[in-house]
Scaffold this motif. Structure first.
Motif, PDB file in Angstrom:
ATOM      1  N   THR A  61       0.829  -1.326   0.011  1.00 34.42           N
ATOM      2  CA  THR A  61       0.161  -0.110   0.059  1.00 34.42           C
ATOM      3  C   THR A  61       0.899   1.189   0.069  1.00 34.42           C
ATOM      4  O   THR A  61       0.557   2.250  -0.765  1.00 34.42           O
ATOM      5  CB  THR A  61      -0.895  -0.170   1.148  1.00 34.42           C
TER       6      THR A  61
ATOM      7  N   PHE B 255      -9.806  -8.134   1.068  1.00 33.23           N
ATOM      8  CA  PHE B 255     -10.818  -7.537   0.330  1.00 33.23           C
ATOM      9  C   PHE B 255     -11.865  -6.713   0.837  1.00 33.23           C
ATOM     10  O   PHE B 255     -12.467  -5.907   0.213  1.00 33.23           O
ATOM     11  CB  PHE B 255     -11.887  -9.006  -0.281  1.00 33.23           C
TER      12      PHE B 255
ATOM     13  N   THR C 284      -9.076  -3.495   2.827  1.00 29.60           N
ATOM     14  CA  THR C 284      -8.024  -2.811   2.014  1.00 29.60           C
ATOM     15  C   THR C 284      -8.826  -2.334   0.622  1.00 29.60           C
ATOM     16  O   THR C 284      -8.443  -1.292  -0.002  1.00 29.60           O
ATOM     17  CB  THR C 284      -6.864  -3.734   1.643  1.00 29.60           C
ATOM     18  N   LEU C 285      -9.550  -3.393  -0.058  1.00 29.32           N
ATOM     19  CA  LEU C 285     -10.082  -2.938  -1.292  1.00 29.32           C
ATOM     20  C   LEU C 285     -11.519  -2.343  -1.095  1.00 29.32           C
ATOM     21  O   LEU C 285     -12.182  -1.600  -2.039  1.00 29.32           O
ATOM     22  CB  LEU C 285     -10.342  -4.119  -1.950  1.00 29.32           C
TER      23      LEU C 285
ATOM     24  N   TYR D 263      -6.235  -6.741  -8.452  1.00 28.35           N
ATOM     25  CA  TYR D 263      -7.291  -6.581  -7.641  1.00 28.35           C
ATOM     26  C   TYR D 263      -7.699  -5.253  -7.327  1.00 28.35           C
ATOM     27  O   TYR D 263      -8.751  -4.817  -7.268  1.00 28.35           O
ATOM     28  CB  TYR D 263      -7.297  -7.461  -6.273  1.00 28.35           C
ATOM     29  N   GLN D 264      -6.531  -4.279  -7.057  1.00 27.86           N
ATOM     30  CA  GLN D 264      -6.799  -3.260  -6.906  1.00 27.86           C
ATOM     31  C   GLN D 264      -7.524  -2.272  -7.888  1.00 27.86           C
ATOM     32  O   GLN D 264      -8.299  -1.524  -7.947  1.00 27.86           O
ATOM     33  CB  GLN D 264      -5.557  -2.199  -6.255  1.00 27.86           C
TER      34      GLN D 264
ATOM     35  N   ALA E  95     -11.103  -3.635  -8.394  1.00 28.91           N
ATOM     36  CA  ALA E  95     -11.934  -3.149  -7.129  1.00 28.91           C
ATOM     37  C   ALA E  95     -12.600  -1.805  -7.581  1.00 28.91           C
ATOM     38  O   ALA E  95     -13.818  -1.628  -7.400  1.00 28.91           O
ATOM     39  CB  ALA E  95     -11.139  -3.011  -6.077  1.00 28.91           C
ATOM     40  N   LYS E  96     -11.569  -0.784  -8.352  1.00 30.00           N
ATOM     41  CA  LYS E  96     -12.272   0.518  -8.648  1.00 30.00           C
ATOM     42  C   LYS E  96     -13.293   0.419  -9.687  1.00 30.00           C
ATOM     43  O   LYS E  96     -14.410   0.799  -9.685  1.00 30.00           O
ATOM     44  CB  LYS E  96     -11.132   1.355  -9.308  1.00 30.00           C
TER      45      LYS E  96
END
Length: 256
Positions: free
Chosen positions: A48, A202, A205-206, A242-243, A246-247
């Motif tokens: 991060t 998930f 963080t996301l 995944y980051q 996720a958006k």
């Protein structure tokens, strides 16, 4: 005087937010523990914060973190480990990270009961190593191979035989079984993609609601890159994937 007051106000407007944000990040003292950890350097990356470090010869390390940061521990000797920072972790004097050794399976060898002298050159001539024996070396059916999943066995059976294959092809059985196989493979891939990460990654963080985590991974599975990323198993690359997803997912679901 008025000009000085304006400059002073500007100074505080710049400094105060920086101080507040700086208070969120804390330098954590930690230690990695595992079998024969002494002497091994572990790659420690705060994904991060994009900050990295390594441990000393006794396993101790320091790294800046804040709540919900994802810190990845990786090395050749140990399995990758993802630590999602919780609020209570910031109050600990020492955070202990347990690592599990990466096991490499070696072929089994058999030696006879022989008295050894301690001289390698002489003892190596006395020891007889039996060759590895398997179904393949004996010319027998390959029962030592991992059996096919049930859905593949059913499809294989439906496509076997001079009469069965054309009948199953015409009545739609082959098509139905292939569809069932695709669903099975997709479900298995999504399950791996969900279990490979800590659930907190998930949700915290996301920012994905817990009840939508599986749906989110199904959303990721639609991307052609997903299957390859799961097969490779590189957590840092997968976390970055995944980051980004996720958006897109939260915009699609209107979660923000």
């Amino acid at each position: 005087m008025e000009k000085n007051q304006q400059l002073l106000c500007c100074f505080f407007l710049i400094i105060i937010p920086s101080v507040i944000l700086g208070q969120d990040v804390k330098m954590i003292q930690g230690k990695v523990e595992g079998d024969a950890i002494q002497g091994y350097a572990i790659n420690i990356v705060n994904y991060t914060q994009q900050k990295g470090t390594t441990n000393d010869e006794l396993g101790f390390f320091e790294i800046p973190v804040k709540v919900n940061d994802s810190v990845v521990f990786s090395s050749v000797q140990y399995n990758e480990y993802v630590w999602v920072v919780k609020k209570e972790d910031l109050d600990k004097e020492l955070v202990v990270i347990p690592l599990i050794s990466a096991v490499t399976m070696l072929n089994e060898v058999n030696i006879r009961d022989t008295e050894l002298t301690g001289f390698l050159g002489k003892d190596s001539k006395e020891i007889q190593v039996n060759p590895y024996v398997s179904n393949r070396t004996l010319g027998l059916p390959f029962l030592d191979l991992e059996p096919l999943p049930k859905v593949d066995r059913v499809l294989f059976t439906a496509k076997s035989g001079i009469l069965d294959y054309p009948i199953n092809l015409l009545n739609g059985t082959i098509k139905r079984l292939k569809k069932h196989k695709n669903i099975h493979e997709k479900r298995s891939l999504v399950s791996k993609g969900e279990k490979i990460m800590d659930p907190v990654f998930f949700t915290e963080t996301l920012g994905i609601p817990q009840e939508l985590v599986t749906d989110f991974v199904y959303y990721c599975e639609e991307d052609a890159k997903f299957k390859q990323l799961i097969r490779i198993g590189d957590l840092l690359v997968l976390m970055d994937f995944y980051q980004k997803k996720a958006k897109q997912y939260k915009e699609h679901k209107q979660l923000d």
